[in-house]
Design a protein around this motif. Structure first.
Motif, PDB file in Angstrom:
ATOM      1  N   GLY A   1      24.699  -9.066  84.598  1.00 39.06           N
ATOM      2  CA  GLY A   1      25.854  -9.402  83.781  1.00 39.06           C
ATOM      3  C   GLY A   1      26.126  -8.413  82.668  1.00 39.06           C
TER       4      GLY A   1
ATOM      5  N   SER B   1      27.536 -13.406  86.582  1.00 38.08           N
ATOM      6  CA  SER B   1      28.432 -13.291  85.430  1.00 38.08           C
ATOM      7  C   SER B   1      29.344 -12.072  85.584  1.00 38.08           C
ATOM      8  CB  SER B   1      27.607 -13.249  84.142  1.00 38.08           C
ATOM      9  OG  SER B   1      28.415 -13.464  83.004  1.00 38.08           O
TER      10      SER B   1
ATOM     11  N   SER C   1      27.762 -17.923  88.619  1.00 39.22           N
ATOM     12  CA  SER C   1      28.535 -18.019  87.371  1.00 39.22           C
ATOM     13  C   SER C   1      29.410 -16.779  87.185  1.00 39.22           C
ATOM     14  CB  SER C   1      27.602 -18.177  86.170  1.00 39.22           C
ATOM     15  OG  SER C   1      26.680 -19.212  86.378  1.00 39.22           O
TER      16      SER C   1
ATOM     17  N   HIS D   1      24.775 -21.212  81.521  1.00 34.61           N
ATOM     18  CA  HIS D   1      25.123 -19.929  82.129  1.00 34.61           C
ATOM     19  C   HIS D   1      23.908 -19.274  82.788  1.00 34.61           C
ATOM     20  CE1 HIS D   1      27.998 -16.778  82.764  1.00 34.61           C
ATOM     21  NE2 HIS D   1      27.239 -15.871  82.160  1.00 34.61           N
TER      22      HIS D   1
END
Length: 267
Positions: free
Chosen positions: A33, A98, A122, A243
């Motif tokens: 991410g 992410s 996510s 998350h």
């Protein structure tokens, strides 16, 4: 116990690119991410069945600076180059978390034929105004752990606690360095692409979407939007996880592994 990784290093267009690898089996390329603060230890949960390749993006983590990066297309090009030099013996699975989920979406949308299955955990990138993500710039630093994990103690493992000044200095320097590259990545459209659904529509690979029901950064209400836009998608909702779903609920990785392996246990 510290997870033991193999370290691979490449020079891609003048950018030092470091890949942490673990496990044996069919390769899985993992895209992280918007920060590397949580590391790659989660990969141990897949290493019994797969060879997990965890590169640090240019300008992030273990990789070198990347002053040329001006948007997500530069990252897509970078990973096309990395795939070329890796010379993998078979198509890898692609997994993104992410911002790495957004990155994986654009990458798979462009070259879906280079991957087997896709996992989006996510994922960022959709920028749907009816399901807005939390603006990272509006979160006070001391509040960030509570946005990353529903059980804040899980996120706090990765933050300085005041007991190690050297770690705190390194942590701050790393976040500043990654933040500078992140700013250039987000300059064109923010944390996403206005046409991301067009990329999603091209991903005919079997795809798994994973989301924590208590995600405070990217609302779980976006999950059905990803699934609807993908031609061949399944969804796992992880109850009471934020998350950092892989760190909060490590059992999620067993389900991801079952999906990638085509196991009958995956439902």
């Amino acid at each position: 116990m510290t997870v033991q990784f193999e370290t691979l290093e490449y020079n891609l267009g003048g950018t030092k690119t470091v890949v942490k690898a673990i496990g044996k089996g069919k390769p899985v390329l993992f895209l992280h991410g918007a920060s590397t603060l949580e590391g790659f230890d989660f990969a141990e949960g897949l290493a019994d069945r797969f060879r997990v390749l965890c590169p640090s993006h240019p300008g992030f983590g273990f990789s070198g600076p990347a002053p040329h990066v001006a948007g997500m297309s530069d990252m897509v090009l970078h990973y096309l180059n990395l795939l070329d030099v890796l010379g993998l013996p078979e198509k890898p699975h692609l997994m993104g978390f992410s911002m790495g989920g957004w990155m994986a979406t654009e990458l798979a949308g462009v070259v879906r034929e280079r991957f087997d299955k896709v996992v989006l955990i996510s994922p960022a990138g959709l920028n749907d105004p009816e399901h807005p993500a939390t603006d990272l710039g509006e979160i006070a630093p001391q509040e960030l752990p509570a946005y990353l994990a529903h059980d804040v103690s899980v996120a706090l493992r990765y933050f300085p606690d005041g007991s190690d000044t050297a770690f705190a200095r390194a942590f701050g320097a790393d976040r500043a360095r990654e933040g500078e590259t992140l700013g250039r990545l987000l300059a064109p459209f923010g944390m996403g692409h206005p046409n991301l659904r067009r990329f999603l529509a091209r991903i005919t690979n079997p795809t798994l979407v994973v989301w924590g029901t208590k995600d405070r950064l990217l609302p779980v209400s976006q999950a059905p939007l990803f699934v609807e836009a993908l031609p061949d998608a399944r969804l796992i909702l992880v109850e009471n996880a934020g998350h950092f779903v892989m760190q909060e609920e490590p059992g999620t990785l067993t389900k991801v592994g079952d999906f990638l392996a085509g196991s009958n246990r995956f439902q």
